[in-house]
Motif scaffolding. Sequence first.
Motif, PDB file in Angstrom:
ATOM      1  N   GLY A 260       3.095   4.683  -2.779  1.00 12.93           N
ATOM      2  CA  GLY A 260       1.733   5.088  -2.454  1.00 12.93           C
ATOM      3  C   GLY A 260       0.714   4.059  -2.897  1.00 12.93           C
ATOM      4  O   GLY A 260       0.997   3.185  -3.728  1.00 12.93           O
ATOM      5  N   ILE A 261      -0.470   4.149  -2.317  1.00 15.87           N
ATOM      6  CA  ILE A 261      -1.614   3.326  -2.715  1.00 15.87           C
ATOM      7  C   ILE A 261      -2.834   4.224  -2.816  1.00 15.87           C
ATOM      8  O   ILE A 261      -2.913   5.277  -2.168  1.00 15.87           O
ATOM      9  CB  ILE A 261      -1.886   2.177  -1.714  1.00 15.87           C
ATOM     10  CG1 ILE A 261      -2.116   2.737  -0.301  1.00 15.87           C
ATOM     11  CG2 ILE A 261      -0.757   1.167  -1.720  1.00 15.87           C
ATOM     12  CD1 ILE A 261      -2.548   1.692   0.703  1.00 15.87           C
ATOM     13  N   SER A 262      -3.794   3.832  -3.635  1.00 23.31           N
ATOM     14  CA  SER A 262      -5.027   4.620  -3.746  1.00 23.31           C
ATOM     15  C   SER A 262      -6.202   3.696  -4.035  1.00 23.31           C
ATOM     16  O   SER A 262      -6.037   2.585  -4.554  1.00 23.31           O
ATOM     17  CB  SER A 262      -4.912   5.682  -4.837  1.00 23.31           C
ATOM     18  OG  SER A 262      -4.960   5.098  -6.122  1.00 23.31           O
ATOM     19  N   HIS A 263      -7.389   4.193  -3.704  1.00 23.83           N
ATOM     20  CA  HIS A 263      -8.624   3.462  -3.974  1.00 23.83           C
ATOM     21  C   HIS A 263      -9.675   4.443  -4.461  1.00 23.83           C
ATOM     22  O   HIS A 263      -9.883   5.500  -3.858  1.00 23.83           O
ATOM     23  CB  HIS A 263      -9.138   2.737  -2.737  1.00 23.83           C
ATOM     24  CG  HIS A 263     -10.473   2.093  -2.945  1.00 23.83           C
ATOM     25  ND1 HIS A 263     -10.640   0.919  -3.652  1.00 23.83           N
ATOM     26  CD2 HIS A 263     -11.732   2.499  -2.583  1.00 23.83           C
ATOM     27  CE1 HIS A 263     -11.926   0.600  -3.687  1.00 23.83           C
ATOM     28  NE2 HIS A 263     -12.611   1.537  -3.053  1.00 23.83           N
ATOM     29  N   ALA A 264     -10.350   4.094  -5.547  1.00 30.16           N
ATOM     30  CA  ALA A 264     -11.450   4.895  -6.086  1.00 30.16           C
ATOM     31  C   ALA A 264     -12.724   4.072  -6.077  1.00 30.16           C
ATOM     32  O   ALA A 264     -12.702   2.856  -6.336  1.00 30.16           O
ATOM     33  CB  ALA A 264     -11.135   5.334  -7.519  1.00 30.16           C
TER      34      ALA A 264
END
Length: 421
Positions: A337-341
């Motif tokens: 998975g990847i995420s951005h905040a």
Amino acid sequence: MSPKFARLSAAVVSATSLFTAVSANATNGYFIEGTGPKAQAMAGVGIALPQDALAAANNPAGTALVGDRLDIGMTWFSPDRSAKIRGNQAGADGSYDGNDKSGFVIPELGYTRTLSPSLSYGVAVYGNGGMNTGYASNPFAAFGSSGAAGVDLSQLFITPSLAYRPTPDHAFGIAATFAVQRFEAKGLQAFDNPYVSASAGNVTNRGHDTSHGWGIKLGWIGRLHENLSFGLTWSSEIETGDFDRYRGLFADGGGFDIPESYGAGLSWNATQNLTLAADWQRILYSDTGSVGNSLALLFAGKPLGADGGPGFGWQDVDVTKLGAAYRLNDALTLRAGISHAEQPIPATEVFINILAPGVIEDHMSLGADWNTSIGEFTVSYTHAFENTVQGTNSIPATFGGGEAELRMDQDILRFGWSRAF
């Protein structure tokens, strides 16, 4: 008391006791990115994809969809944080290493049980977030501070949940969350005087203090198509009471409530073996005075600790997460998975956030499940990529002007074991 309930109670007590000895540096601001090893292996995705007994931490409706099971997890968390000051007329220029402690252990535990085809209950015990810094070389020494500087914030959540599944395609959940916070600040003598604080003597070096309170979570998961599910969740603000020992540091006499958050998620079974999922989450940091109020209030006549007083200046953030799980065979599932905040710390608020440099924006996760005769084992690794926030008009003229800079990256190794009943 039944033997099963006795075992569950003992496990909860053990996990709660262990939490009192750990601190954490969370990743989306100071919220943890994901709860449960399976979710963490997919960058925290879980609103529409419940996978274990910790599902209620992400969406209480998930309690109805995971069956009867026990999940135990353990996380090794290693943040690397630092700060720089340049152009300061008081003599504070330099590079500062905030890694007085560089590794943390964070446990978690979940248990769910089906009461009937339409009703399930569970309990999840987990760390929601926190922040820890330790500067052996004090960044505030030039302003009158002494000794090592830093803060230590840890949070424990205990979330009993109840979920109702009126039809096979829809589940609704509600949870009551009991939160316990533990905090300590050191080396902030420069701010501990009647000119800066409304309660001088209650700003720094007062040892650990605790606060606690209750909140609620609501959630829904619905199957919109044979292979497509959608989820919604909301967590209320948790009023935790005051850190009385630090009523001269935090706004509103030591208040440090836990912010409200909400989100939506999608889960798609793209093939028989491949599941794709996405979450969107919003965290309302600005609604908590000690976190969201600007330090600029100090120079407008509002001292630290006053009602509506200065804080860390954090802004609300949106977090987007994408994850995939591929079942290689009956024994092995691979995850990623990847995420951005969004960035919670504005460039103008960098100076005070030397204490809390939660500047991480991007993550990548990898993991796997291995199903055996003694239960299922999960392992995941997450890297939070290095990010830097350069200050803009960040150090007030009262403190000699100039600019501060924050930098952080993190590594997270997570292990889990689960057993279905």
